[in-house]
Write a protein that holds these residues in place. Structure first.
Motif, mmCIF file in Angstrom:
data_model
loop_
_atom_site.group_PDB
_atom_site.id
_atom_site.type_symbol
_atom_site.label_atom_id
_atom_site.label_comp_id
_atom_site.label_asym_id
_atom_site.label_seq_id
_atom_site.Cartn_x
_atom_site.Cartn_y
_atom_site.Cartn_z
ATOM 1 N N GLN A 255 0.843 -0.866 -0.483
ATOM 2 C CA GLN A 255 -0.230 0.446 -0.325
ATOM 3 C C GLN A 255 1.600 0.895 -0.359
ATOM 4 O O GLN A 255 2.075 1.147 -0.120
ATOM 5 N N GLY A 256 -0.046 2.621 0.463
ATOM 6 C CA GLY A 256 1.093 3.376 0.172
ATOM 7 C C GLY A 256 0.704 4.224 -1.714
ATOM 8 O O GLY A 256 1.253 3.845 -2.328
ATOM 9 N N GLU A 257 1.528 5.704 -1.011
ATOM 10 C CA GLU A 257 2.162 6.165 -3.126
ATOM 11 C C GLU A 257 3.683 5.827 -3.484
ATOM 12 O O GLU A 257 4.169 5.468 -1.997
ATOM 13 N N VAL A 258 3.337 4.996 -3.837
ATOM 14 C CA VAL A 258 5.100 4.830 -4.696
ATOM 15 C C VAL A 258 5.413 6.383 -5.316
ATOM 16 O O VAL A 258 6.826 5.824 -5.421
ATOM 17 N N VAL A 259 4.864 7.391 -6.340
ATOM 18 C CA VAL A 259 5.852 8.034 -6.800
ATOM 19 C C VAL A 259 4.410 9.613 -7.551
ATOM 20 O O VAL A 259 3.447 8.679 -6.917
ATOM 21 N N SER A 260 4.910 10.423 -6.942
ATOM 22 C CA SER A 260 4.281 11.865 -7.484
ATOM 23 C C SER A 260 5.358 12.812 -8.742
ATOM 24 O O SER A 260 5.909 12.770 -8.792
ATOM 25 N N THR A 261 3.696 13.372 -9.649
ATOM 26 C CA THR A 261 4.609 14.341 -10.474
ATOM 27 C C THR A 261 3.895 15.749 -9.952
ATOM 28 O O THR A 261 3.244 15.398 -10.310
ATOM 29 N N ARG A 262 5.433 16.906 -10.310
ATOM 30 C CA ARG A 262 3.989 17.831 -10.550
ATOM 31 C C ARG A 262 4.742 18.690 -11.568
ATOM 32 O O ARG A 262 5.447 19.092 -11.358
ATOM 33 N N GLY A 263 3.493 19.004 -11.995
ATOM 34 C CA GLY A 263 4.082 19.989 -13.185
ATOM 35 C C GLY A 263 4.216 21.538 -12.708
ATOM 36 O O GLY A 263 4.740 21.725 -11.960
ATOM 37 N N ARG A 264 4.123 22.529 -13.982
ATOM 38 C CA ARG A 264 4.480 23.789 -14.100
ATOM 39 C C ARG A 264 3.137 24.551 -13.298
ATOM 40 O O ARG A 264 2.435 25.592 -12.592
ATOM 41 N N ALA B 141 7.771 18.197 -16.342
ATOM 42 C CA ALA B 141 7.217 17.859 -14.522
ATOM 43 C C ALA B 141 8.591 16.775 -14.421
ATOM 44 O O ALA B 141 9.928 16.435 -14.560
ATOM 45 N N ARG B 142 8.604 17.374 -12.451
ATOM 46 C CA ARG B 142 9.248 16.863 -11.923
ATOM 47 C C ARG B 142 8.824 15.218 -10.732
ATOM 48 O O ARG B 142 7.920 15.464 -10.298
ATOM 49 N N TYR B 143 9.851 13.988 -10.506
ATOM 50 C CA TYR B 143 9.991 13.267 -9.532
ATOM 51 C C TYR B 143 9.519 13.631 -8.042
ATOM 52 O O TYR B 143 10.622 13.974 -8.172
ATOM 53 N N TYR B 144 8.966 13.243 -7.425
ATOM 54 C CA TYR B 144 8.838 12.596 -5.895
ATOM 55 C C TYR B 144 8.378 11.780 -5.131
ATOM 56 O O TYR B 144 7.907 11.483 -5.476
#
Length: 492
Positions: free
Chosen positions: A254-263, A339-342
């Motif tokens: 479970q849980g978040e694997v990765v997020s991407t954040r763009g402009r 975007a960037r990875y987090y």
């Protein structure tokens, strides 16, 4: 050449027309700059000392524009676009050979199992001197590889020279039919009769399936005796985002694997793990180094943040940006950073990379003994800065200024700060050992290229103390568990 120019000019003029309306409402300088671009282009065509090809000049202008943004945005022409498609699909039409170049000709390192090359009896050490009657001498290795690739079902004839000890070399032609060759992104083996070793070279369409097959085969060999798994992501340059997510998910419940954040904030995307752990909670050690980039860093970051694995090795490359492929017609595309990875805890991978839980540095040494310093994202000209690092730097400067003025209320009691750290059992066991960073490094990476352009087997087959450290760590966990169980039995 003229036809392309007219088409290109029409496209540019159409774009300028749409930009004109944009400029009127936003920035009048935009239209003037586009007009200047066309004027420079016309001057080059008309007055440069030699006649130029419009296509090359325009492509160079596009590449120059994209190169000014960051090192990973680029224009992909027909050749690079096709190569990228082969890489991500994980298969191509060819013969199935791992090759290198020696004395100007192609040398077979090994044929890939169950391919036209292996079925035809080609052997390690064979030399390929001609392809369809044309000499290989004078071609680069890449050019020779491209000539051996082709449509599935297409025939090809290669001339082979096979050295025979104490006799004259054998020279013969081999008629082959190209077949679908699957790029092997995952390999595996059993180490010390207890640990599964899985090497992931790249993240293509075949990676998750290959991982599952590898784990299934290891469990079949070891059964309940399997202590844990070493996941080797060293020198893995990355690949497909969806494969990085599914590989991470394979070890998470479970849980978040990765997020991407763009402009824009609305462009933020998050991916979460689904129930089911491929190895049922057994310990995992992930090996990383400066060559572990992008998708590799997503996997390492996700497993690290969820404390599902111990990350061991050297700091990763630090490529934390997303590139979106935007087709431009049927044969070209725009590769644009969007975007960037987090990581799940919100860390930006860009420029910073993933720091290992246990640092075990294994320097690369040339044959002459020179130590090679690895290049990372932060060494690339024009790389995007990590906004979190910039904020940390600003806060650090502010803290330094404040520290220059001592406060009477400042307390010197910092006891318990280290005790608050949550340390995993694997790290406790590992802390009793000293990293073997002073040992001799292994051989330098072999100069070898597969027909698939995937590179050779693991670069650390000799003197691999990163792997040995990981194996010691996992076996140490088993020993600690056995001792704890025995102690409990005695008390009962």
């Amino acid at each position: 050449m003229r036809g392309f120019f007219l088409g290109a000019s029409a496209a540019v003029l159409a774009f300028m027309g749409s930009a004109s309306s944009f400029a009127q409402g936003n920035n009048a300088d935009t239209y003037r700059q586009l007009d200047l671009l066309m004027e420079v282009f016309e001057r080059v065509r008309a007055e440069y000392v030699e006649e130029v090809e419009d296509e090359k000049v325009l492509e160079a202008a596009i590449n120059g524009m994209l190169a000014s943004l960051d090192p990973h945005s680029s224009y992909m022409g027909p050749e690079s676009f096709r190569a990228m498609q082969v890489q991500t699909r994980g298969e191509y039409g060819g013969l199935g050979l791992e090759v290198t170049q020696e004395n100007g000709v192609v040398k077979v390192v090994s044929p890939i199992d169950d391919t036209p090359a292996s079925r035809a009896g080609l052997k390690s050490g064979d030399y390929i001197t001609q392809i369809d009657g044309s000499p290989v001498l004078g071609l680069t290795l890449t050019e020779a590889i491209d000539k051996m690739k082709g449509p599935v079902g297409a025939p090809i004839t290669i001339t082979v020279v096979r050295p025979v000890p104490d006799e004259e070399d054998e020279i013969f032609d081999v008629d082959l039919v190209r077949d679908t060759i699957t790029l092997t992104s995952v390999s595996h083996r059993v180490e010390r009769d207890a640990v599964g070793y899985v090497r992931v070279r790249t993240f293509n369409d075949q990676t998750t399936r290959g991982l599952k097959e590898a784990i299934a085969d290891i469990e079949k060999q070891l059964g309940p005796d399997m202590v844990g798994v070493v996941l080797d992501l060293r020198s893995n340059p990355g690949g497909l985002l969806d494969q990085a997510i599914s590989v991470s998910d394979a070890f998470l419940d479970q849980g978040e694997v990765v997020s991407t954040r763009g402009r824009n904030p609305r462009d933020t995307k998050r991916w979460h793990a689904t129930p089911g752990d491929l190895v049922n909670g057994k310990p995992v050690v992930v090996l990383v180094d400066a060559g572990s980039a992008s998708a590799s860093e997503i996997v390492a970051g996700a497993l690290q943040d969820h404390r599902r694995a111990t990350i061991l090795g050297d700091g990763t490359f630090g490529k934390g940006t997303v590139q979106t492929l935007i087709p431009l017609g049927a044969e070209s595309a725009l590769r644009l950073t969007t975007a960037r990875y987090y990581t799940p805890s919100g860390r930006s991978i860009q420029e910073r990379g993933i720091e290992p839980d246990i640092e075990v540095t294994q320097p690369r040494v040339t044959a002459s003994g020179r130590v090679l310093k690895p290049r990372r994202e932060r060494d690339l000209l024009g790389h995007l800065r990590n906004e979190q690092l910039l904020k940390d730097e600003a806060n650090s400067e502010q803290s330094a200024d404040e520290a220059a003025e001592p406060s009477p209320d400042q307390s010197s009691d910092q006891s318990g700060a280290e005790d608050a750290a949550d340390v995993s059992p694997a790290e406790v066991i590992a802390s009793t050992k000293e990293p073997k960073s002073d040992e001799a490094a292994g051989d330098a990476a072999p100069q070898m290229t597969e027909e698939t352009a995937e590179g050779s087997e693991s670069e650390q087959e000799k003197g691999d103390y990163q792997l040995n450290y990981a194996l010691d760590l996992l076996l140490g966990v088993r020993k600690a568990v056995e001792e704890q169980t025995a102690s409990a039995d005695i008390k009962e």
